[in-house]
Design an enzyme around this catalytic site. Sequence first.
Site, PDB file in Angstrom:
ATOM      1  CE  LYS A  13      68.272  49.369  57.430  1.00  0.00           C
ATOM      2  NZ  LYS A  13      68.026  50.220  58.613  1.00  0.00           N
ATOM      3  NE  ARG A  88      62.355  46.973  58.471  1.00  0.00           N
ATOM      4  CZ  ARG A  88      62.857  47.947  57.706  1.00  0.00           C
ATOM      5  NH1 ARG A  88      63.157  47.731  56.455  1.00  0.00           N
ATOM      6  NH2 ARG A  88      63.075  49.116  58.238  1.00  0.00           N
ATOM      7  NE  ARG A 123      65.729  59.324  57.910  1.00  0.00           N
ATOM      8  CZ  ARG A 123      65.609  58.011  57.913  1.00  0.00           C
ATOM      9  NH1 ARG A 123      66.501  57.279  57.273  1.00  0.00           N
ATOM     10  NH2 ARG A 123      64.651  57.428  58.584  1.00  0.00           N
ATOM     11  NE  ARG A 156      61.579  57.555  56.591  1.00  0.00           N
ATOM     12  CZ  ARG A 156      62.333  56.466  56.540  1.00  0.00           C
ATOM     13  NH1 ARG A 156      63.370  56.426  55.712  1.00  0.00           N
ATOM     14  NH2 ARG A 156      62.088  55.433  57.308  1.00  0.00           N
ATOM     15  NE  ARG A 167      61.433  53.868  61.625  1.00  0.00           N
ATOM     16  CZ  ARG A 167      62.176  54.879  61.163  1.00  0.00           C
ATOM     17  NH1 ARG A 167      61.939  56.114  61.567  1.00  0.00           N
ATOM     18  NH2 ARG A 167      63.124  54.649  60.302  1.00  0.00           N
TER      19      ARG A 167
HETATM   20  P1  AP5 Z   1      70.143  56.282  56.912  1.00  0.00           P
HETATM   21  O1  AP5 Z   1      71.259  55.856  56.032  1.00  0.00           O
HETATM   22  O2  AP5 Z   1      68.955  56.932  56.298  1.00  0.00           O
HETATM   23  O3  AP5 Z   1      69.721  55.059  57.852  1.00  0.00           O
HETATM   24  P2  AP5 Z   1      68.929  53.745  57.519  1.00  0.00           P
HETATM   25  O4  AP5 Z   1      69.553  52.648  58.299  1.00  0.00           O
HETATM   26  O5  AP5 Z   1      68.783  53.548  56.051  1.00  0.00           O
HETATM   27  O6  AP5 Z   1      67.551  54.169  58.205  1.00  0.00           O
HETATM   28  P3  AP5 Z   1      66.044  54.088  57.778  1.00  0.00           P
HETATM   29  O7  AP5 Z   1      65.293  54.886  58.819  1.00  0.00           O
HETATM   30  O8  AP5 Z   1      65.808  54.478  56.357  1.00  0.00           O
HETATM   31  O9  AP5 Z   1      65.780  52.604  57.955  1.00  0.00           O
HETATM   32  P4  AP5 Z   1      64.531  51.902  58.303  1.00  0.00           P
HETATM   33  O10 AP5 Z   1      65.034  50.554  58.200  1.00  0.00           O
HETATM   34  O11 AP5 Z   1      63.818  52.215  59.552  1.00  0.00           O
HETATM   35  O12 AP5 Z   1      63.491  52.490  57.235  1.00  0.00           O
HETATM   36  P5  AP5 Z   1      62.994  51.951  55.836  1.00  0.00           P
HETATM   37  O13 AP5 Z   1      62.891  53.106  54.927  1.00  0.00           O
HETATM   38  O14 AP5 Z   1      63.789  50.769  55.408  1.00  0.00           O
HETATM   39  O15 AP5 Z   1      70.765  57.250  58.042  1.00  0.00           O
HETATM   40  C1  AP5 Z   1      69.927  57.915  58.976  1.00  0.00           C
HETATM   41  C2  AP5 Z   1      70.385  59.381  59.134  1.00  0.00           C
HETATM   42  O16 AP5 Z   1      71.658  59.418  59.754  1.00  0.00           O
HETATM   43  C3  AP5 Z   1      70.538  60.151  57.796  1.00  0.00           C
HETATM   44  O17 AP5 Z   1      70.096  61.457  57.983  1.00  0.00           O
HETATM   45  C4  AP5 Z   1      72.044  60.105  57.509  1.00  0.00           C
HETATM   46  O18 AP5 Z   1      72.501  61.252  56.798  1.00  0.00           O
HETATM   47  C5  AP5 Z   1      72.613  60.078  58.919  1.00  0.00           C
HETATM   48  N1  AP5 Z   1      73.829  59.254  58.987  1.00  0.00           N
HETATM   49  C6  AP5 Z   1      74.050  58.102  58.372  1.00  0.00           C
HETATM   50  N2  AP5 Z   1      75.284  57.620  58.669  1.00  0.00           N
HETATM   51  C7  AP5 Z   1      75.819  58.499  59.539  1.00  0.00           C
HETATM   52  C8  AP5 Z   1      77.061  58.564  60.234  1.00  0.00           C
HETATM   53  N3  AP5 Z   1      78.004  57.644  60.120  1.00  0.00           N
HETATM   54  N4  AP5 Z   1      77.252  59.600  61.045  1.00  0.00           N
HETATM   55  C9  AP5 Z   1      76.293  60.538  61.180  1.00  0.00           C
HETATM   56  N5  AP5 Z   1      75.122  60.529  60.543  1.00  0.00           N
HETATM   57  C10 AP5 Z   1      74.871  59.517  59.732  1.00  0.00           C
HETATM   58  O19 AP5 Z   1      61.561  51.409  56.221  1.00  0.00           O
HETATM   59  C11 AP5 Z   1      60.490  52.268  56.570  1.00  0.00           C
HETATM   60  C12 AP5 Z   1      59.259  51.457  56.890  1.00  0.00           C
HETATM   61  O20 AP5 Z   1      58.875  50.683  55.734  1.00  0.00           O
HETATM   62  C13 AP5 Z   1      59.408  50.426  58.001  1.00  0.00           C
HETATM   63  O21 AP5 Z   1      59.204  50.984  59.280  1.00  0.00           O
HETATM   64  C14 AP5 Z   1      58.306  49.427  57.619  1.00  0.00           C
HETATM   65  O22 AP5 Z   1      57.040  49.901  57.988  1.00  0.00           O
HETATM   66  C15 AP5 Z   1      58.380  49.410  56.109  1.00  0.00           C
HETATM   67  N6  AP5 Z   1      59.292  48.363  55.587  1.00  0.00           N
HETATM   68  C16 AP5 Z   1      60.444  48.565  54.859  1.00  0.00           C
HETATM   69  N7  AP5 Z   1      61.021  47.398  54.554  1.00  0.00           N
HETATM   70  C17 AP5 Z   1      60.226  46.440  55.085  1.00  0.00           C
HETATM   71  C18 AP5 Z   1      60.300  45.020  55.124  1.00  0.00           C
HETATM   72  N8  AP5 Z   1      61.307  44.340  54.539  1.00  0.00           N
HETATM   73  N9  AP5 Z   1      59.322  44.347  55.783  1.00  0.00           N
HETATM   74  C19 AP5 Z   1      58.292  44.994  56.358  1.00  0.00           C
HETATM   75  N10 AP5 Z   1      58.164  46.329  56.377  1.00  0.00           N
HETATM   76  C20 AP5 Z   1      59.116  47.054  55.749  1.00  0.00           C
END
Ligand code: AP5
Length: 210
Positions: A13, A88, A123, A156, A167
């Site tokens: 994402k 979410r 990552r 991370r 997760r």
């Molecule tokens: P990346 O693009 O970083 O993936 P992502 O979907 O953004 O993953 P995240 O881990 O950031 O999402 P998340 O939803 O768990 O975490 P968030 O920070 O929102 O890609 C991942 C990796 O793969 C990268 O290294 C990239 O280079 C690689 N990659 C990407 N595309 C690729 C491809 N096509 N081929 C190969 N490699 C690829 O949330 C963290 C925490 O915050 C949550 O656990 C929660 O505690 C809290 N939080 C955040 N938002 C909320 C909410 N709305 N409500 C409650 N808690 C929340």
Amino acid sequence: MNLIFLGAPGAGKGTQAEIVCDKLGIPAISTGNMLREAVKNGTPAGLAAKERMDKGDLVPDDIVIGILKDRIAQDDCKNGFILDGFPRTVEQAEALEKMGVKIDKVIEISVPDEKIIARLSGRRVCEGCGASYHMEYKPTKTEGICDSCGAKVVQRVDDKPETVLSRLETYREKTAPLKGYYENKGMLKTVIGQDEIADTSKLTLAAIEG
Ligand code: AP5
């Protein structure tokens, strides 16, 4: 255009939001990045969020909704935005509607669990500016150093294998129901995440324009 990017942790994402926001000239808003910033700055929201984030649990709805509401009221969101990681829960989706925000499309990026686990183990993120890399798919030019700001890149805390599994479980239980929620409203488009980042971008842009 107001967009939501939906998908499991590590589905891509954030990576796609960054590419699409450059093309469309609208900001990408990541609640995960905003919460990590709040943790770093020791704000009340950050203090309340840290333990849950480290364990891979969701942060309480009221905290995240408050942060998001303030962010989308800012000037740069006037012409639209991409929400990455929000909503979410169904409660967060309902809160967005109550704020009067009209969403044009919800793009789900779908990737199997095995690939997600491989992606998150490789990552690395910048300690300074939060830029995201992958040791194999998107390496930094100099090992361990951010291309954008020169700070150190690290793993991370919540990308440790046991936390990734937790997760994924949280995603299935609390966030996946949003697919049905938005499908029923005729807003959901699903993109199958490809091995190459650029291939997923083409499909994502086609889904937004189509
Ligand atoms: P990346 O693009 O970083 O993936 P992502 O979907 O953004 O993953 P995240 O881990 O950031 O999402 P998340 O939803 O768990 O975490 P968030 O920070 O929102 O890609 C991942 C990796 O793969 C990268 O290294 C990239 O280079 C690689 N990659 C990407 N595309 C690729 C491809 N096509 N081929 C190969 N490699 C690829 O949330 C963290 C925490 O915050 C949550 O656990 C929660 O505690 C809290 N939080 C955040 N938002 C909320 C909410 N709305 N409500 C409650 N808690 C929340």
